[in-house]
Design an enzyme around this catalytic site. Structure first.
Site, mmCIF file in Angstrom:
data_model
loop_
_atom_site.group_PDB
_atom_site.id
_atom_site.type_symbol
_atom_site.label_atom_id
_atom_site.label_comp_id
_atom_site.label_asym_id
_atom_site.label_seq_id
_atom_site.Cartn_x
_atom_site.Cartn_y
_atom_site.Cartn_z
ATOM 1 N N ASP A 247 0.976 -1.030 0.063
ATOM 2 C CA ASP A 247 0.105 -0.079 -0.131
ATOM 3 C C ASP A 247 0.830 1.147 0.000
ATOM 4 O O ASP A 247 1.892 1.308 0.724
ATOM 5 C CB ASP A 247 -0.968 0.165 1.288
ATOM 6 N N ASP B 176 -0.893 -1.551 6.897
ATOM 7 C CA ASP B 176 -0.870 -0.721 8.073
ATOM 8 C C ASP B 176 -2.405 -0.097 8.786
ATOM 9 O O ASP B 176 -2.719 0.149 9.703
ATOM 10 C CB ASP B 176 -0.149 0.477 8.124
#
Length: 812
Positions: free
Chosen positions: A313, A547
């Site tokens: 990401d 995350d």
């Protein structure tokens, strides 16, 4: 718990103490590491250890002199394996347990009308917990006040976010996507729903170990064959004249039969094979811990080693997650934009980097009275607030809220900013109302917010290192793919220009595009999971970093999942690995550690199996020839357990330990079991043929039993040395040093026997010795040794040339 006049006070100190005494606390078993009991039992209780115990009981009465003590060396080796294995696993357990405590999730609780933060393991029954976005729900609870979106995929498997209001129940293991609420804990510890559902703290896919699966198959097969083969060999040996003399023990057998049988059985046991694997993996856990990486599942190291595709990401990996508002472009000046943004910050409960950047820039003062709130969720991809006097304002991605024409100046402006690597947010106004947690209607563009995401220092070098090591990078983001592509270009991501928006891509189409593109934008959480699934279907080993809670579904699907400690607690809980320093730059080191361990296990395992395969071939041949030509009396040439000690210690044991510590970061290819058999079978067959020829040639040339034993020991020793030589290709300084030292050690073994025989009257390796301590050999035996070793050199030389060519072809 006291609630008075709709004011929630929380538990008092007395109520907390009372619940602690009753054991009503949120403690669950630590399932990330084995218990001490499990470590001891797993290492102690095995078929091999039982066989070793029986062999020890048989061998101990055969000891007549100091030299015979060496026949018990297999017990010493087994004990060392046991002790080292237990000590290393305990050391790894303690290291990981300390890091787990350091990494333990914390939660805000309301007690005595005061909010404080405590570890989730200290929650007690009826505690009031404060739940915010990105928080894992630590215990079954009931909402007392507030609203929030919760993802229950860890419980139900469904990816949709669920709105939770006052009175609704919350399940431990699920996580908050957006919003905020206070909830009363209704179950703790083992009474939580997810604990009842399964024995895991959370439902995440446990990585399957190809290595342990392969080794278990090998060990199971050997274990199944060991007992019946031992019984058959016992009766075969008992019938041979070479083992018939005085009775020994209560078995009506000779001392020579016991030693010969124990030697034949002992040779089939791959001492240290499991030890090598478990110790190497445990040592890797410790090495990663030194690099501030928590290994939450041991065998994910193996999956990590085989990774060829890494899904990232953008935020928090390539970028450092620190966002900053660079510009505010006002499209409609009739509204007080700064006041509107500040007011939205005040009431929205979005805990992400974008929200933090807006809060830092515009504050959270409330200028307008609020009527309705819609917090951000992954389905809508926008948040909204209805103010009493000025209407509803929406904040989200421009291409999600408005369908621009390509000729629209605002469309060109947005693209221009996106191509510069900026995140663009649109502030819009609508006359529509918030209904069923969404807004239907048209949006009027009021302003554009330009947000800059800072690229992490060293990201470019890290990406380049992955490329050099054959790891393909895929960036999966909820942002505009143009923005992500621009950032990827600066970060040096290969094929950064191959990007696509998944905003209008159907789920069934994802399989066709997963391998074609590098950058995927406007990706929903469910689509992240589908992309990982598609890459796995294409034969890739996929690692996923994340995350945020929107990464959880993909993390659970990946072969190896890596979480940033600075991210969501929910993500840290489901991940196989946690980077405590949240540093993307640590990833190459983590991947290399996995490759180092697996490459070295594979190389060393080939040595152990070469000896096992050889002894299995010898024993099966002994059984076959007993029925075909019993007069030949074919048995194992190793007539005493100590005669295998040179091979087991100096050619297999010490070198495998040295090779296991080597820095070897080559790309893993092929199946583990196929690779080790490919390396071990040819050498084992060469040694087997040599020993078979020696057995048939001995009566032809009138060689005595002592000479046949010495020829067999010398030929097998140097042939095994050639196996080590072959396995060590391509050579490194460590491998060459190991080979040279091994050659020196096996060459001085006869000299050591000469010394101990003359000084102590004992031969620890049980060669056939003359009265002066020299080996019993004649001219014919020297000729046979020379021819057989030379033929082994030629065969391994040809194999080495083929191996060199294959390696060169792979590197071209």
């Amino acid at each position: 718990m006291l609630i008075k006049d709709d004011i929630i006070f929380g538990l008092s100190n007395e109520e907390i103490e009372e619940r602690i005494k009753k054991g009503q606390i949120n403690k669950t078993p630590n399932r990330k590491t084995k218990s001490y009991k499990e470590i001891f039992l797993n290492n102690l209780l095995s078929v091999f250890n039982l066989v070793i115990l029986v062999m020890a009981i048989l061998v101990i009465p055969t000891i007549k002199s100091v030299g015979d003590i060496s026949n018990l060396m297999f017990i010493v080796i087994a004990l060392l394996n046991l002790i080292i294995g237990i000590v290393q696993e305990i050391k790894a357990k303690r290291t990981v347990d300390k890091l787990i405590i350091f990494n333990e999730s914390k939660i805000k609780v309301l007690r005595n009308l005061s909010v404080s933060e405590i570890p989730t393991s200290e929650i007690v029954l009826d505690d009031v917990i404060v739940l915010e976005a990105n928080k894992l729900i630590p215990a079954d609870s009931k909402v007392l006040e507030g609203e929030m979106y919760v993802n229950e995929s860890t419980i139900t498997g469904e990816s949709d976010d669920v709105l939770k209001k006052k009175g609704d129940e919350l399940y431990s293991g699920s996580f908050v996507v957006s919003g905020e609420a206070r909830a009363q804990v209704i179950h703790v510890g083992k009474d939580n729903f997810i604990e009842q559902l399964s024995s895991q703290a959370t439902k995440y896919s446990k990585p399957k170990s190809e290595i342990m699966g392969s080794l278990n198959k090998i060990i199971t097969t050997i274990s199944i064959c060991l007992v019946p083969l031992s019984i058959i060999l016992f009766f075969i040996y008992k019938g041979y004249s070479q083992y018939q003399s005085d009775n020994f023990l209560f078995l009506n057998v000779t001392r020579e039969l016991v030693l010969g049988l124990v030697s034949a059985i002992n040779g089939m046991i791959p001492y240290g094979l499991f030890l090598l694997t478990s110790v190497s993996l445990a040592a890797s856990v410790i090495n990663l811990a030194r690099s501030k990486t928590v290994v939450q599942e041991l065998y994910c190291i193996e999956q990590l080693a085989r990774v060829d595709t890494l899904c990232l990401d953008k935020t928090g990996t390539i970028t450092d997650g620190t966002m900053k508002v660079e510009d505010l472009i006002i499209i409609n000046s009739k509204y007080q934009i700064l006041e509107i943004i500040s007011s939205m910050n005040s009431v929205l409960k979005n805990n992400n980097q974008t929200a933090k950047a807006l809060l830092e820039k515009y504050g959270d003062s409330l200028f307008y009275k609020t009527k309705q709130i819609l917090n951000f969720n992954s389905t809508n991809k926008y948040s909204a607030v209805t103010f009493e006097s000025i209407g509803t304002f929406v904040l989200g991605a421009p291409d999600v809220l408005i369908k621009f024409r390509k000729t629209d100046p605002n469309y060109k402006l947005i693209n221009s900013k996106s191509y510069q690597g900026n995140r663009v947010l649109a502030l819009c106004r609508t006359t529509s109302k918030i209904q069923d947690n969404m807004i239907k209607g048209n949006f009027e563009l009021v302003a554009l917010l330009i947000i800059r995401d800072h690229i992490r220092e060293g990201a470019k070098e890290t990406i380049e290192e992955f490329a050099r090591n054959g790891v393909d990078i895929k960036i999966i983001s909820g942002d505009n793919p143009i923005t992500v592509s621009a950032i990827a270009k600066v970060a040096g991501v290969p094929n950064y220009d191959k990007y696509i928006s998944l905003d209008e891509v159907k789920d069934e189409e994802i399989d066709d595009i997963a391998s074609k593109y590098t950058i995927f934008g406007r990706v929903r959480p469910q689509q992240k999971k589908l992309l990982v699934e598609a890459l796995k279907k294409d034969g890739h080993k996929v690692a996923m970093t994340g995350d945020g809670v929107n990464d959880i579904l993909a993390l659970k699907e990946a072969d190896c999942s890596i979480a940033m400690a600075s991210g969501s607690e929910a993500v840290r809980t489901v991940a196989h690995l946690v980077l405590l320093d949240s540093n993307f730059l640590s990833l190459p080191k983590v991947v290399n550690e996995g490759r180092r361990v697996i490459n070295n296990i594979e190389r060393s395992a080939s040595l152990f199996l070469s000896k096992t395969i050889l002894m299995v071939l010898i024993n099966l041949t002994a059984v076959a020839l007993f029925f075909i030509k019993p007069s030949l009396e074919f048995t194992s040439p190793f007539r005493q357990p100590s005669q295998l000690m040179i091979i087991e210690t100096f050619i297999i044991g010490i070198p495998s330990l040295a090779l296991a510590l080597e820095a070897n970061y080559s790309v893993i290819s092929g199946k583990f079991i196929k690779n080790i058999f490919k390396k071990s079978i040819p050498g084992a067959i060469v040694v087997f043929i040599d020993l078979l020829l020696i057995r048939f040639l001995s009566p032809m040339y009138g060689l005595s039993q002592e000479i046949e034993t010495n020829v067999s020991l010398l030929v097998s020793t140097y042939s095994f040395f050639l196996i080590l030589f072959y396995i060590s290709i391509p050579f490194t300084k460590l491998r060459l040093t190991t080979i040279i030292l091994t050659f020196v050690l096996i060459t001085i073994c006869p000299l050591f026997s000469y010394y101990t025989f003359n000084v102590y009257g004992a031969d620890f390796f049980h060669y056939g010795l003359n009265p002066n301590g020299t080996l019993i050999l004649d001219k014919t035996s020297y000729l046979i040794i020379g021819i057989l070793i030379l033929s082994s050199i030629i065969i391994h030389g040809v194999l080495s040339i083929i191996k060199f060519k294959n390696l060169r072809r792979k590197t071209q």
